[in-house]
Design a protein around this motif. Sequence first.
Motif, PDB file in Angstrom:
ATOM      1  N   LEU A 167      24.434-111.815 104.585  1.00 30.76           N
ATOM      2  CA  LEU A 167      24.004-112.445 103.547  1.00 30.76           C
ATOM      3  C   LEU A 167      24.175-111.589 102.252  1.00 30.76           C
ATOM      4  O   LEU A 167      22.962-111.205 101.578  1.00 30.76           O
ATOM      5  CB  LEU A 167      22.526-112.788 103.379  1.00 30.76           C
ATOM      6  N   GLU A 168      25.119-110.678 102.182  1.00 31.02           N
ATOM      7  CA  GLU A 168      25.387-109.590 100.958  1.00 31.02           C
ATOM      8  C   GLU A 168      25.822-110.265  99.680  1.00 31.02           C
ATOM      9  O   GLU A 168      25.504-109.695  98.527  1.00 31.02           O
ATOM     10  CB  GLU A 168      26.319-108.431 101.204  1.00 31.02           C
ATOM     11  N   GLU A 169      26.206-111.619  99.904  1.00 31.43           N
ATOM     12  CA  GLU A 169      26.518-112.377  98.565  1.00 31.43           C
ATOM     13  C   GLU A 169      25.209-113.022  98.101  1.00 31.43           C
ATOM     14  O   GLU A 169      24.933-113.888  98.862  1.00 31.43           O
ATOM     15  CB  GLU A 169      27.638-113.194  98.730  1.00 31.43           C
ATOM     16  N   LEU A 170      24.843-112.860  96.759  1.00 33.44           N
ATOM     17  CA  LEU A 170      23.682-113.321  96.704  1.00 33.44           C
ATOM     18  C   LEU A 170      23.644-114.553  96.416  1.00 33.44           C
ATOM     19  O   LEU A 170      22.681-115.508  96.374  1.00 33.44           O
ATOM     20  CB  LEU A 170      22.969-112.459  95.071  1.00 33.44           C
ATOM     21  N   LYS A 171      24.773-115.062  95.959  1.00 36.89           N
ATOM     22  CA  LYS A 171      24.835-116.711  95.599  1.00 36.89           C
ATOM     23  C   LYS A 171      24.512-117.333  97.084  1.00 36.89           C
ATOM     24  O   LYS A 171      23.745-118.493  97.156  1.00 36.89           O
ATOM     25  CB  LYS A 171      26.181-117.294  94.978  1.00 36.89           C
ATOM     26  N   SER A 187      15.499-107.691 100.167  1.00 35.67           N
ATOM     27  CA  SER A 187      14.857-106.338 100.295  1.00 35.67           C
ATOM     28  C   SER A 187      15.659-105.151 100.364  1.00 35.67           C
ATOM     29  O   SER A 187      15.326-104.043 100.869  1.00 35.67           O
ATOM     30  CB  SER A 187      13.622-106.241 101.214  1.00 35.67           C
ATOM     31  N   ASN A 188      17.042-105.732 100.701  1.00 32.05           N
ATOM     32  CA  ASN A 188      18.212-104.393 101.078  1.00 32.05           C
ATOM     33  C   ASN A 188      18.085-103.301  99.887  1.00 32.05           C
ATOM     34  O   ASN A 188      18.760-103.952  98.888  1.00 32.05           O
ATOM     35  CB  ASN A 188      19.420-104.994 101.413  1.00 32.05           C
ATOM     36  N   PRO A 189      17.841-102.301  99.945  1.00 32.48           N
ATOM     37  CA  PRO A 189      18.012-101.318  98.949  1.00 32.48           C
ATOM     38  C   PRO A 189      19.498-101.358  98.125  1.00 32.48           C
ATOM     39  O   PRO A 189      19.631-100.965  97.081  1.00 32.48           O
ATOM     40  CB  PRO A 189      17.604-100.145  99.521  1.00 32.48           C
ATOM     41  N   LYS A 190      20.451-101.424  99.163  1.00 36.63           N
ATOM     42  CA  LYS A 190      21.868-101.421  98.784  1.00 36.63           C
ATOM     43  C   LYS A 190      22.185-102.545  97.798  1.00 36.63           C
ATOM     44  O   LYS A 190      22.948-102.540  96.777  1.00 36.63           O
ATOM     45  CB  LYS A 190      22.768-101.423 100.017  1.00 36.63           C
ATOM     46  N   ILE A 191      21.476-103.571  97.772  1.00 41.07           N
ATOM     47  CA  ILE A 191      21.538-104.724  96.993  1.00 41.07           C
ATOM     48  C   ILE A 191      20.829-104.553  95.706  1.00 41.07           C
ATOM     49  O   ILE A 191      21.022-104.772  94.630  1.00 41.07           O
ATOM     50  CB  ILE A 191      21.476-106.203  97.636  1.00 41.07           C
ATOM     51  N   PRO A 218      19.193-105.824  90.695  1.00 36.73           N
ATOM     52  CA  PRO A 218      17.662-106.026  90.946  1.00 36.73           C
ATOM     53  C   PRO A 218      17.264-107.326  90.297  1.00 36.73           C
ATOM     54  O   PRO A 218      16.316-107.946  90.674  1.00 36.73           O
ATOM     55  CB  PRO A 218      17.175-104.790  90.361  1.00 36.73           C
ATOM     56  N   LEU A 219      17.874-107.444  89.000  1.00 40.26           N
ATOM     57  CA  LEU A 219      17.573-108.689  88.361  1.00 40.26           C
ATOM     58  C   LEU A 219      17.796-109.998  88.902  1.00 40.26           C
ATOM     59  O   LEU A 219      16.924-110.800  88.839  1.00 40.26           O
ATOM     60  CB  LEU A 219      18.266-108.657  86.731  1.00 40.26           C
ATOM     61  N   HIS A 259       6.645-113.728  97.520  1.00 41.01           N
ATOM     62  CA  HIS A 259       6.049-112.775  96.686  1.00 41.01           C
ATOM     63  C   HIS A 259       6.206-111.252  96.996  1.00 41.01           C
ATOM     64  O   HIS A 259       6.387-110.794  95.732  1.00 41.01           O
ATOM     65  CB  HIS A 259       4.346-113.014  97.245  1.00 41.01           C
ATOM     66  N   ASP A 260       6.210-110.899  98.056  1.00 39.02           N
ATOM     67  CA  ASP A 260       6.560-109.174  98.257  1.00 39.02           C
ATOM     68  C   ASP A 260       7.977-108.942  97.630  1.00 39.02           C
ATOM     69  O   ASP A 260       8.067-107.779  97.098  1.00 39.02           O
ATOM     70  CB  ASP A 260       6.516-108.913  99.628  1.00 39.02           C
ATOM     71  N   GLU A 261       8.827-109.684  97.923  1.00 39.61           N
ATOM     72  CA  GLU A 261      10.218-109.486  97.673  1.00 39.61           C
ATOM     73  C   GLU A 261      10.233-109.496  96.154  1.00 39.61           C
ATOM     74  O   GLU A 261      11.211-108.552  95.675  1.00 39.61           O
ATOM     75  CB  GLU A 261      11.316-110.542  98.169  1.00 39.61           C
ATOM     76  N   THR A 262       9.681-110.256  95.303  1.00 41.64           N
ATOM     77  CA  THR A 262       9.624-110.725  94.085  1.00 41.64           C
ATOM     78  C   THR A 262       9.167-109.355  93.407  1.00 41.64           C
ATOM     79  O   THR A 262       9.859-108.577  92.394  1.00 41.64           O
ATOM     80  CB  THR A 262       8.699-111.622  93.656  1.00 41.64           C
ATOM     81  N   LEU A 263       7.976-108.739  93.793  1.00 44.39           N
ATOM     82  CA  LEU A 263       7.396-107.565  93.252  1.00 44.39           C
ATOM     83  C   LEU A 263       8.270-106.274  93.574  1.00 44.39           C
ATOM     84  O   LEU A 263       8.243-105.372  92.786  1.00 44.39           O
ATOM     85  CB  LEU A 263       5.973-107.119  94.048  1.00 44.39           C
ATOM     86  N   LEU A 264       9.081-106.011  94.895  1.00 42.20           N
ATOM     87  CA  LEU A 264       9.977-105.225  95.021  1.00 42.20           C
ATOM     88  C   LEU A 264      11.041-105.164  94.053  1.00 42.20           C
ATOM     89  O   LEU A 264      11.467-104.131  93.406  1.00 42.20           O
ATOM     90  CB  LEU A 264      10.383-105.284  96.512  1.00 42.20           C
ATOM     91  N   ALA A 265      11.719-106.259  93.896  1.00 42.29           N
ATOM     92  CA  ALA A 265      12.965-106.391  92.923  1.00 42.29           C
ATOM     93  C   ALA A 265      12.299-106.027  91.641  1.00 42.29           C
ATOM     94  O   ALA A 265      13.109-105.446  90.984  1.00 42.29           O
ATOM     95  CB  ALA A 265      13.332-107.857  92.799  1.00 42.29           C
TER      96      ALA A 265
END
Length: 317
Positions: free
Chosen positions: A94-98, A124-128, A133-134, A146-152
């Motif tokens: 799932l590296e393609e965000l679409k 949450s993959n730092p590479k992505i 980030p946006l 929730h957690d993924e939103t705050l991390l991004a």
Amino acid sequence: MFVSTYAASPFDHAKADVILRSSDNIDFRVFKLFLSLASPFFETLFDIPQPTEETEEQEIKDGLPVIPVSEDSNTLDALLRFCYPCTLAEDPNLEELKDVVDVLDAAKKYSLDAIERKVGQALSNPKILEVEPLRCFAIAHHGQLHDETLLAASYTLRKPLIPSWFEEIELLNATDLLALLAYHQKCGNAAYALKTNTSWIQTHYGSSQACSWLSGKCAGNGFNSPCPKSATPKYKVFDNKTLQWWEDFMEETFQALLDKPCGATVLASAEKTVQYVKGQDCSTCSPKVAEGMRDFSALFVRKVEEEISKVTLELKF
């Protein structure tokens, strides 16, 4: 009349007991058991008796009931791979965000909570995150992660305050976007506030001897650097006049932090300064700047991250 085709392995199994047909007419021969164990939605669906003969409402193909779904074949393939045992199907990439958006929406539709967590791991993959980030923020908030939103959101601080257009911006409403911009600005102001009280520098070093390189003194012999000192220092440490190149570093870094309030901004500015000072070939500063700035920038990064961690993202879920 359209003609459907079968999906590739493992969704073409001869002993499958139901067919899911994607919106682009690809037929997936799947096992009810795997889907029922993964999703209460499918469990309820398959509890309903299925016709064994074709009717006006129910198509039968190769003796199996055909259930049309609204997802396209790419999304359905990813979704089903998450449902199947790992011995039969590997989890999708799932590296393609679409793809992440489509799979996340489908996972919510079919009550696949475990898949939502796996999608969250992809976001949450730092590479992505470092690159997009946006987009990760928009997708995570859209999926109510929730957690993924705050991390991004924390990774968006590495980008300018005013973002350029990004593909998933339509997933955010004006309130969401304003909340993110306000958060970014508050973090910038929090980092910039370190400029007004530099006691954290003295607290860290404890004495002027521990940071003699800031004033251009060579520890042990008292020799001074030929590099010019600031005539009007803003960042005096232990009442010593500091070198102009360090004053310039501090001034430029604080300005940059208003736009990109994060540790990466400090590190990039420090590296630029190290290269500049080495290029001056100062007998006192050049040999010591890398070591001194490495320690100081680590302190600076900790203080910046400490201050921005106090800022709250005012976002509703």
